[in-house]
Structure formats: structure tokens, C-alpha cells
Scaffold this active site. Structure first.
Site, PDB file in Angstrom:
ATOM      1  N   TYR A 142       0.822  -1.209   0.000  1.00  0.00           N
ATOM      2  CA  TYR A 142       0.000   0.000   0.000  1.00  0.00           C
ATOM      3  C   TYR A 142       0.856   1.260   0.000  1.00  0.00           C
ATOM      4  O   TYR A 142       0.456   2.287  -0.537  1.00  0.00           O
ATOM      5  CB  TYR A 142      -0.894   0.039   1.249  1.00  0.00           C
ATOM      6  N   LYS A 189       2.773 -15.406   2.543  1.00  0.00           N
ATOM      7  CA  LYS A 189       2.960 -16.155   1.294  1.00  0.00           C
ATOM      8  C   LYS A 189       4.452 -16.469   1.200  1.00  0.00           C
ATOM      9  O   LYS A 189       5.143 -16.092   0.250  1.00  0.00           O
ATOM     10  CB  LYS A 189       2.450 -15.310   0.117  1.00  0.00           C
ATOM     11  N   ASP A 221      -3.455 -18.174   0.625  1.00  0.00           N
ATOM     12  CA  ASP A 221      -4.479 -18.863  -0.175  1.00  0.00           C
ATOM     13  C   ASP A 221      -5.171 -19.935   0.674  1.00  0.00           C
ATOM     14  O   ASP A 221      -6.401 -20.059   0.673  1.00  0.00           O
ATOM     15  CB  ASP A 221      -3.884 -19.453  -1.473  1.00  0.00           C
ATOM     16  N   ASP A 245      -6.434  -6.770   4.283  1.00  0.00           N
ATOM     17  CA  ASP A 245      -7.565  -6.100   3.627  1.00  0.00           C
ATOM     18  C   ASP A 245      -8.522  -7.156   3.084  1.00  0.00           C
ATOM     19  O   ASP A 245      -9.734  -7.101   3.307  1.00  0.00           O
ATOM     20  CB  ASP A 245      -7.033  -5.208   2.493  1.00  0.00           C
ATOM     21  N   ASP A 249     -12.336  -8.696   4.843  1.00  0.00           N
ATOM     22  CA  ASP A 249     -13.637  -8.663   4.155  1.00  0.00           C
ATOM     23  C   ASP A 249     -14.263 -10.057   4.170  1.00  0.00           C
ATOM     24  O   ASP A 249     -15.464 -10.215   4.406  1.00  0.00           O
ATOM     25  CB  ASP A 249     -13.478  -8.223   2.687  1.00  0.00           C
TER      26      ASP A 249
END
Ligand code: IPM
Ligand code: MG
Length: 355
Positions: A142, A189, A221, A245, A249
Site C-alpha cells: 500500500y 505467502k 491462499d 484487507d 472482508d
């Protein structure tokens, strides 16, 4: 106690829901003999309209001078075609980094009164869900260098993390887990990304200071799959900015209560910025139909984390639970064809239940 709160209603339904949270804070002040002073500020699309930029230096400065910030939501189709640096979302990013709020807490809780809204089968959800996503908020992709080369035909966003940035967010996650069910799942990851390998190493080193907390690691994942396969396995999830982020959600949606979930953005002192997880829902702005509960619960988090007012925070959370168990619903959480009340009536009902 006297506290100064920067209030940033923002765009869309922001003003509708923030009004109700302030109503609730006023009731808390009255019931518990506190004094809350509000400094109303513009940020996001409304700031673009008024000052030509999503966040002015003065707004940031005034937010800094307050004891904490309450924010509604920013953005809307009106400003969607603006270039990156001028978008309303820039206000959020500027507040987060300008205020140094590196630790974002996003609880995903399934309210038993709303169990029907949960999209997962009841045998998957079991006794309910209570997951805390701890998202790193001021680093990673970001805030890395971004740009275009080759006449605009190639774009890049750099992802980098320092050990210090990882260490401090990991410590927050372990501290929180200690006060909950004692489990941290660190998501990365590390099979592909170097930042993730540093992340994993650093989190492991921090975990040695918290022998009472159990640490596990998941690739992002797999974590996104596990969240729908068996969400009850999670207590605290700690992860970098972009993974957080996305996963937050997902975690909020599986509770079926996205209109109900608050968030806190913190740093090492008591300052915090508090906002609902949901967005600005411009299509229903100003119609007295938005659900103010996520913002009211964000105000409760402010009482708890920034002002150390645990009793007052409990009172707000209890008032919300009591309104729900009395069957009161806003439109978004009403059952098919069921009765519902407006934004302002819900605020009244919750404020009334604070004693
Ligand atoms: C969030 C939002 C923001 C983010 C956007 C609006 C910049 O999605 O708070 O999760 O990506 O952090
Ligand atoms: Mg998001």
C-alpha cells in the site's frame, strides 16, 4: 473524564451513521459523567469538493491534536474517475500513515441474534464465530513506491517490510491473543515472497516472548480457504496490509453482519482511529436506512482502547445486544419481509438502553 474526539463523517452514509454514534457517546457522557468534545472535520470526497484535496494538512493536524478519531466512511461514484493521488481513499491512507496507526483490529463476530444471516451452514459455524483479524496498516505494498514506466505501459507497486514493522504488529497480536483464546495464526505467502519469509521469521522470534500463546502459520491462499471451511479454528489472525484487507472482508462476510462490525486502528500509545468496516454506500445515503451499529460499536472500541473506559464500552455493547434481542432491526439485517426501523430510530433505541 474530559476527552476531545476528532469526528470525520466523510461521504455517503458516513454522516448518517456517525450522527448516531455521537448520540450514543453523548448518552455515555451523561450517564457516566464524562465530557466529550467533538471537532468535526472533512476528509474524502467532501474534502475534495470543499478544498480540492482528499485530506488537508490542517485536518490531519487537528486529528492529531485530539485524543482519538471517529470516522464514518469515504468515497463514492462522484469521485471514482479521479487519478490515484486524488481519490477519496487517499484520505484514509493519509490518516492511517500520518497518525502512525500501524495496527488495525477487525473483529469478525457472529451475533447469535443474526445467526440466520450467516451464509455458512450451521454445522460449519458451530457455536458461533469470534475471530480477530490484526492487520498491519501502514506498510507493505500500500505504501511502497508505485509508478508507471515505458510510456505508461508498465506499472509497479513495491512491497517491502522491515523487521521493526513486523515485530511491532506481531507483539500486538500476541498481546491480544493472550486476553482471548491464546492462539495466533500468522498469514503470509512465504513460499513465494521474500517479505513473507522475513515476516514468518520475525513472528516466530516474537512468539518466543509469548510461550503461553500458540502460533501457527498459514499461506494466504490456504487461510482464505480455511476461513470458509472451518472458521472456528481461528482466534487471532495476524497478517500484512493487503492480505489483511482481503481476509478481513472475507471474515466479516462469513458472519453475515458486515453492517455490524467495527474496527480500531491503533499505535503504541492510547490514540486510535475508529470506523465501521463497511463502506460509504452512496446509494442509500441520507435516506435514514443505513445501519449505524458498526459505527456505534466502533465508538465502544474507542471507549475501551483509547479512553480505558471498559464499563462504558460494555454498556454500549450491551445496549446493542439488547436492542437486537428485543427484535429491533435496520433494513439490512431484517428478515425477508420483516419489520425494520430507520438509522436514527436505531440510534435512539441503543442510546436509551445505556444505563
Ligand atoms: C479498508 C478499505 C481501504 C483499504 C480502501 C478504501 C483504501 O478497503 O479499509 O479495508 O484497502 O485499506
Ligand atoms: Mg478493505
Amino acid at each position: 473524564m474530559k476527552k476531545r474526539i476528532a469526528v470525520i463523517p466523510g461521504d455517503g452514509i458516513g454522516p448518517d451513521i456517525v450522527r448516531e454514534a455521537v448520540k450514543v457517546l453523548d448518552k455515555v457522557a451523561k450517564a457516566y459523567s464524562h465530557e466529550f468534545e467533538y471537532d468535526y472535520l472533512l476528509a474524502g470526497g467532501c474534502s475534495i469538493d470543499e478544498y480540492g484535496v482528499p485530506l488537508t494538512d490542517e485536518t490531519l493536524d487537528r486529528a492529531k491534536k485530539a485524543d482519538s478519531t471517529l470516522l464514518g466512511a469515504v468515497g463514492g461514484p462522484k469521485w471514482d474517475s479521479l487519478p490515484g493521488a486524488m481519490r477519496p481513499e487517499k484520505a484514509l491512507l493519509g490518516l492511517r500513515s500520518g497518525l502512525g496507526l500501524f495496527c488495525n483490529l477487525r473483529p469478525a463476530i457472529l451475533y447469535k441474534e443474526l445467526a440466520d444471516a450467516c451464509p455458512l451452514r450451521s454445522d460449519i459455524v458451530g457455536d458461533g464465530l469470534d475471530v480477530m483479524v490484526v492487520r498491519e496498516l501502514t506498510g507493505g505494498i500500500y505504501f511502497g513506491k508505485k509508478g508507471r514506466i515505458d510510456d505508461g505501459n508498465e506499472a509497479y507497486d513495491v512491497m517491502s517490510y522491515s523487521k521493526g514493522e513486523i515485530d511491532r504488529i506481531a507483539r500486538k497480536a500476541f498481546e491480544i491473543a493472550r486476553r482471548r483464546r491464546g492462539k495466533v495464526t500468522s498469514v503470509d505467502k512465504a513460499n513465494v515472497l521474500e517479505t513473507s519469509r522475513l515476516w514468518r521469521e520475525t513472528v516466530k522470534a516474537v512468539s518466543e516472548d509469548y510461550p503461553d500463546v500458540e502460533l501457527s502459520n498459514l499461506y494466504v491462499d490456504n487461510a482464505s480457504m480455511q476461513l470458509v471451511r472451518n472458521p472456528a479454528q481461528f482466534d487471532v489472525i495476524v497478517t500484512e496490509n493487503m492480505f489483511g484487507d482481503i481476509l478481513s472482508d472475507e471474515a466479516s462476510m462469513i458472519t453475515g453482519s458486515i453492517g455490524m462490525l467495527p474496527s480500531a486502528s491503533l499505535r503504541t500509545d492510547s490514540y486510535g482511529m475508529y470506523e465501521p468496516i463497511h463502506g460509504s454506500a452512496p446509494d442509500i445515503a441520507g435516506q435514514d436506512v443505513a445501519n449505524p451499529i458498526a459505527t456505534i460499536l466502533s465508538a465502544a472500541m474507542m471507549l475501551r482502547y483509547s479512553f480505558s473506559m471498559a464499563r462504558e464500552a460494555d454498556a454500549v455493547e450491551k445496549a446493542v445486544a439488547s436492542a437486537l434481542s428485543d427484535g429491533l432491526r435496520t433494513k439490512d439485517i431484517a428478515s425477508e419481509g420483516g419489520a425494520w426501523i430507520g438509522t436514527s430510530a436505531m440510534g435512539d433505541e441503543i442510546a436509551r438502553r445505556i444505563v
